[in-house]
Design an enzyme around this catalytic site. Structure first.
Site, PDB file in Angstrom:
ATOM      1  N   ASN A   1     -68.119  74.386  67.732  1.00  0.00           N
ATOM      2  CA  ASN A   1     -69.573  74.356  67.587  1.00  0.00           C
ATOM      3  C   ASN A   1     -69.926  72.874  67.482  1.00  0.00           C
ATOM      4  O   ASN A   1     -69.413  72.177  66.611  1.00  0.00           O
ATOM      5  CB  ASN A   1     -69.891  75.143  66.298  1.00  0.00           C
ATOM      6  CG  ASN A   1     -71.206  74.776  65.653  1.00  0.00           C
ATOM      7  OD1 ASN A   1     -72.106  74.251  66.293  1.00  0.00           O
ATOM      8  ND2 ASN A   1     -71.304  75.073  64.361  1.00  0.00           N
TER       9      ASN A   1
ATOM     10  N   LYS B   1     -72.675  71.597  66.681  1.00  0.00           N
ATOM     11  CA  LYS B   1     -73.697  71.376  65.631  1.00  0.00           C
ATOM     12  C   LYS B   1     -74.850  70.538  66.197  1.00  0.00           C
ATOM     13  O   LYS B   1     -75.277  70.753  67.329  1.00  0.00           O
ATOM     14  CB  LYS B   1     -73.054  70.728  64.408  1.00  0.00           C
ATOM     15  CG  LYS B   1     -71.886  71.548  63.864  1.00  0.00           C
ATOM     16  CD  LYS B   1     -71.417  71.122  62.501  1.00  0.00           C
ATOM     17  CE  LYS B   1     -70.244  72.005  62.090  1.00  0.00           C
ATOM     18  NZ  LYS B   1     -69.729  71.688  60.752  1.00  0.00           N
TER      19      LYS B   1
ATOM     20  N   HIS C   1     -73.337  80.798  60.587  1.00  0.00           N
ATOM     21  CA  HIS C   1     -72.524  79.631  60.205  1.00  0.00           C
ATOM     22  C   HIS C   1     -72.910  79.204  58.803  1.00  0.00           C
ATOM     23  O   HIS C   1     -74.075  79.323  58.396  1.00  0.00           O
ATOM     24  CB  HIS C   1     -72.729  78.479  61.196  1.00  0.00           C
ATOM     25  CG  HIS C   1     -71.850  77.303  60.899  1.00  0.00           C
ATOM     26  ND1 HIS C   1     -72.212  76.333  60.005  1.00  0.00           N
ATOM     27  CD2 HIS C   1     -70.609  76.985  61.330  1.00  0.00           C
ATOM     28  CE1 HIS C   1     -71.222  75.454  59.914  1.00  0.00           C
ATOM     29  NE2 HIS C   1     -70.237  75.831  60.715  1.00  0.00           N
TER      30      HIS C   1
ATOM     31  N   GLU D   1     -73.691  76.523  57.529  1.00  0.00           N
ATOM     32  CA  GLU D   1     -74.881  75.661  57.409  1.00  0.00           C
ATOM     33  C   GLU D   1     -76.168  76.469  57.563  1.00  0.00           C
ATOM     34  O   GLU D   1     -77.182  76.155  56.945  1.00  0.00           O
ATOM     35  CB  GLU D   1     -74.783  74.509  58.424  1.00  0.00           C
ATOM     36  CG  GLU D   1     -73.706  73.518  58.000  1.00  0.00           C
ATOM     37  CD  GLU D   1     -72.909  72.894  59.143  1.00  0.00           C
ATOM     38  OE1 GLU D   1     -73.401  72.871  60.278  1.00  0.00           O
ATOM     39  OE2 GLU D   1     -71.773  72.436  58.880  1.00  0.00           O
TER      40      GLU D   1
ATOM     41  N   GLU E   1     -64.590  80.879  57.693  1.00  0.00           N
ATOM     42  CA  GLU E   1     -64.754  79.455  57.411  1.00  0.00           C
ATOM     43  C   GLU E   1     -65.147  79.277  55.954  1.00  0.00           C
ATOM     44  O   GLU E   1     -66.341  79.382  55.609  1.00  0.00           O
ATOM     45  CB  GLU E   1     -65.852  78.869  58.309  1.00  0.00           C
ATOM     46  CG  GLU E   1     -65.571  79.040  59.779  1.00  0.00           C
ATOM     47  CD  GLU E   1     -66.368  78.040  60.612  1.00  0.00           C
ATOM     48  OE1 GLU E   1     -65.760  77.084  61.097  1.00  0.00           O
ATOM     49  OE2 GLU E   1     -67.585  78.216  60.732  1.00  0.00           O
TER      50      GLU E   1
ATOM     51  N   GLY F   1     -66.508  70.511  57.055  1.00  0.00           N
ATOM     52  CA  GLY F   1     -67.242  69.252  57.171  1.00  0.00           C
ATOM     53  C   GLY F   1     -66.607  68.065  56.471  1.00  0.00           C
ATOM     54  O   GLY F   1     -65.504  68.160  55.923  1.00  0.00           O
TER      55      GLY F   1
ATOM     56  N   SER G   1     -62.215  72.201  58.641  1.00  0.00           N
ATOM     57  CA  SER G   1     -61.293  71.061  58.625  1.00  0.00           C
ATOM     58  C   SER G   1     -59.984  71.327  59.370  1.00  0.00           C
ATOM     59  O   SER G   1     -58.924  70.847  58.963  1.00  0.00           O
ATOM     60  CB  SER G   1     -61.004  70.601  57.196  1.00  0.00           C
ATOM     61  OG  SER G   1     -62.175  70.084  56.592  1.00  0.00           O
TER      62      SER G   1
HETATM   63  P1  PGA Z   1     -65.088  71.018  60.630  1.00  0.00           P
HETATM   64  O1  PGA Z   1     -66.250  72.071  60.968  1.00  0.00           O
HETATM   65  O2  PGA Z   1     -63.897  71.367  61.463  1.00  0.00           O
HETATM   66  O3  PGA Z   1     -65.677  69.696  60.999  1.00  0.00           O
HETATM   67  O4  PGA Z   1     -64.802  71.140  59.151  1.00  0.00           O
HETATM   68  C1  PGA Z   1     -65.956  73.414  61.078  1.00  0.00           C
HETATM   69  C2  PGA Z   1     -67.193  74.245  61.325  1.00  0.00           C
HETATM   70  O5  PGA Z   1     -68.248  73.980  60.732  1.00  0.00           O
HETATM   71  O6  PGA Z   1     -67.125  75.197  62.114  1.00  0.00           O
END
Ligand code: PGA
Length: 260
Positions: A9, A11, A97, A99, A169, A175, A215
């Protein structure tokens, strides 16, 4: 051999030009990878989707949207309709997601409506679930994951399973401030998710791929992909350079095949 899923994704990071450069390069780099063995998908910004859907071969890289409204039209300023996404010929809609849930206040009840709308418009619904750090500390992770699945997939039938994907997740793992889950912890939660899917859909629940995200990086991807209940990796930062993502994918495929 299980089919492996790799996706990202993007973002709110890449503009149209950057997205097209990225997708074109990723398509070139991964063209030799057998799509019967892997599914590769990218979820760019809405503004890039039109061009991407014209220029990218979705047999190579499936495209998806980062969110979608449950209604087809109406007084929903700032939302995107399933009909608008259908016009683009997209295959996947990512829903819930972390977020969206934690920055924009989306709820499990909204997920239920969005998942149904995604299915009724012919999309694959990629439902993201995950517990917060606080919920984990209280020992509530399993309950939270089960609730997110049971509400998000409420009222669906076994025949819907073929159009559902799940991304686990953990919120605390995502993040720049995230800390990746250990391989053991991820496998344990994936097992809970798979059992819940079986409870909801019977045998058909087994065909729902469950991806780990949060991550993921070149240091942990191989350990994760060989876990029995992990079907794929949903990668953020470590995927946003096409060359590095291609390397991560190749390494993971090799590690998985060597483990068989
Ligand atoms: P990240 O993001 O790998 O940068 O931690 C994962 C995600 O939000 O799907």
């Amino acid at each position: 051999m299980k089919k492996l899923y790799f996706g990202s994704n993007l973002k709110m990071y890449k503009n149209i030009r950057e997205t097209m450069d990225y997708l074109t390069k990723l398509q070139e780099l991964t063209t030799d990878l057998d799509r019967d063995e892997i599914t590769l998908f990218i979820i760019p910004s809405y503004t890039s989707l039109d061009r991407a859907s014209w220029q990218i071969d979705q047999n190579q890289i499936r495209l998806g949207a980062q969110n979608m409204c449950w209604e087809e039209r109406g007084q929903f300023t700032g939302e995107i309709s399933p009909l608008m996404l259908q016009e683009l010929g997209l295959q996947i809609v990512e829903l819930g997601h972390s977020e969206r849930r934690h920055v924009f206040g989306e709820t499990d009840e909204m997920m239920e409506k969005k998942v149904k709308a995604a299915l009724s418009h012919g999309f694959t619904a990629l439902l993201c679930i995950g517990e917060t750090g606080e919920e984990k500390d209280f020992g509530l992770s399993d309950e939270v994951l089960r609730k997110q699945l049971k509400v998000g997939f409420f009222g669906l039938k076994p025949e819907d399973a073929k159009n559902l994907w799940v991304a686990y997740e953990p919120v605390w793992a995502i993040g720049v401030n995230g800390k990746p889950a250990t391989v053991e912890y991820a496998q344990e939660k994936h097992h809970v998710i798979k059992e819940t899917l079986k409870e909801l859909f019977g045998e058909a629940g087994r065909q729902i791929p469950v991806l780990y995200g949060g991550s993921v990086n070149p240091g942990n991807a191989n350990g994760l992909i060989v876990q029995p209940d992990i079907d794929g990796l949903f990668v953020g930062r470590s995927a946003w350079d096409a060359g590095k993502f291609d390397e991560l994918i190749r390494d993971a495929i090799k590690t998985y095949k060597d483990s068989l």
